[in-house]
Design a protein around this motif. Structure first.
Motif, short mmCIF file in Angstrom:
data_model
loop_
_atom_site.label_atom_id
_atom_site.label_comp_id
_atom_site.label_asym_id
_atom_site.label_seq_id
_atom_site.Cartn_x
_atom_site.Cartn_y
_atom_site.Cartn_z
N UNK A 83 1.26 -1.13 -0.10
CA UNK A 83 -0.15 0.00 0.43
C UNK A 83 0.66 1.07 0.00
N UNK A 84 2.14 1.65 0.74
CA UNK A 84 2.87 2.84 0.87
C UNK A 84 3.35 2.54 -0.82
N UNK A 114 2.01 1.60 -3.40
CA UNK A 114 1.18 1.88 -4.74
C UNK A 114 1.11 3.72 -4.11
N UNK A 148 0.85 6.44 -7.30
CA UNK A 148 -0.01 7.15 -7.32
C UNK A 148 0.22 8.33 -7.33
N UNK A 149 0.79 8.66 -6.81
CA UNK A 149 1.29 10.86 -6.23
C UNK A 149 2.21 10.93 -7.10
N UNK A 198 -4.67 4.27 -12.44
CA UNK A 198 -5.43 3.78 -11.07
C UNK A 198 -5.49 2.43 -11.77
N UNK A 211 -2.56 0.32 -11.36
CA UNK A 211 -2.56 0.63 -9.53
C UNK A 211 -3.41 -1.02 -8.99
N UNK A 251 -1.10 -3.73 -6.89
CA UNK A 251 -1.91 -4.89 -6.03
C UNK A 251 -2.17 -5.96 -5.88
N UNK A 277 -6.60 -11.15 -11.88
CA UNK A 277 -6.13 -10.27 -11.32
C UNK A 277 -5.97 -9.14 -11.95
N UNK A 300 -10.96 -8.17 -12.04
CA UNK A 300 -10.85 -6.94 -10.36
C UNK A 300 -10.68 -5.93 -10.59
N UNK A 310 -13.10 -3.02 -10.41
CA UNK A 310 -13.07 -2.16 -9.81
C UNK A 310 -12.92 -0.55 -10.62
N UNK A 343 -8.82 9.91 -3.75
CA UNK A 343 -7.66 8.25 -3.65
C UNK A 343 -6.54 8.97 -3.84
#
Lengths: 174, 160
Positions: A94-95, A97, A101-102, A107, A110, A114, A148, A151, A155, A167
């Motif tokens: 998560x960090x 990702x 993103x930053x 997305x 991303x 994940x 993967x 999904x 989303x 986000x």
């Protein structure tokens, strides 16, 4: 009180309850948590150092070009390989990702990242090959890779652009 | 684990090159690394503590019993639920699964356990929510759970 501390404190309260009501389970839990802490301390430092370096050295334009919304299949493949090359439990993803993103990664990519981190990590796959055999490991891989993508697509389609923006804004603040 | 060693080598090499190129930038990078770590550390600790409690109730022996004994659709469902709510390192999960396989457990429940263990993270949900919000996290995990069930039946059908 800091909102962030709520979760670990709640978990710690669980230990207190275990210590009172079930001492043998309490010791098992402490044992597991101890090894979990060692695992985290071993796995996390290089990931965060690489993250910091990525943050400082990779310009936003480069990230947008190779992993941004318009990067097409290249971005997806890069995301898949970064995720698969990862070491460590899913919470480490998560960090990473967040920094991607930053820097402007799309997305959908991303979500692919994940998914790959959770499911197709190369070291884990080698372990699986050894333990469960090639037929099992390869079949699982062949089924889970499309999973993967499905999904991620699902989303990405369901989420409104405004929600995605939110986000991304949060990732800017970290 | 070899992969961790590779990451240390990679990070050291990157750090040394960065230092050689620009000291100020490198200091900034390390400050950022530290800041992101401090930011997320409480959640990491929370997950680790939670996993300790969870494994105190769902021991590997208990998990083996569930996956090994229960058969049919109920067994598959149970195996996938156990996989979803647990967080077990691969070096424990795979040998356990291998042992189960050799002692005659069905392929489908084992595939359900492995797939949901990997794709679904109930234990890491608090961290995921912190970064992606509730909606994305819940939908991702729900979709991943349903998919891992489907994957188990496909794997079971292909391999038997």
């Amino acid at each position: 009180m800091n909102r962030k501390l709520l979760f670990p404190l709640a978990a710690a309260a669980g230990y207190l309850a275990l210590a009172i009501f079930d001492l043998s389970r309490f010791f098992t839990a402490v044992d597991t948590a101890f090894y979990g802490t060692l695992e985290m301390l071993a796995v996390i430092p290089p990931i965060f150092i690489l993250l910091g370096l990525l943050d400082v050295w990779v310009p936003k334009e480069i990230m947008v070009k190779y992993m941004g919304e318009g990067s097409g299949i290249t971005g997806g493949i890069i995301a898949f390989f970064i995720g698969s090359a990862a070491a460590g439990p899913l919470y480490g993803a998560f960090p990473v990702a967040s920094v991607l993103m930053k820097k402007g990664a799309g997305f959908f990519n991303i979500l692919i990242f994940i998914g790959a981190w959770s499911t197709t990590k190369i070291p884990m796959f080698l372990f699986e090959l050894q333990a469960l055999g090639a037929a099992f490991a390869l079949t699982r891989l062949a089924v889970n890779i499309p999973g993967i993508i499905i999904i991620a697509k699902l989303i990405h389609t369901l989420l409104s652009p405004a929600a995605v923006d939110e986000i991304y804004r949060a990732s800017e603040l970290r | 684990m070899i992969s961790t060693i590779i990451f240390y080598i990679l990070a050291s090499a990157a750090l040394i090159s960065s230092l050689a190129a620009d000291r100020t930038k490198t200091r900034k990078a390390l400050q950022m690394a530290w800041k992101s770590f401090v930011n997320i550390a409480p959640s990491f600790v929370g997950v680790i503590l939670l996993v300790g409690i969870m494994l105190a109730f769902l021991s590997p022996e208990f998990i083996s019993r569930i996956i090994g004994e229960e058969s049919g659709a109920a067994g598959v469902l149970l195996a996938s639920v156990v996989g979803a709510v647990t967080l077990i390192p691969g070096f424990i999960a795979f040998p356990t699964a291998s042992l189960l396989l050799h002692s005659g457990a069905g392929l489908t429940p084992i595939a359900a356990f492995i797939s949901s263990l990997m794709m679904v993270g109930v234990m890491t949900l608090p961290v995921e929510i912190e970064y992606f919000g509730t909606r994305v996290s819940i939908s991702r995990n729900t979709a991943a759970y349903l998919f891992s069930l489907a994957a188990a039946f496909i794997i079971g059908a292909v391999l038997s």
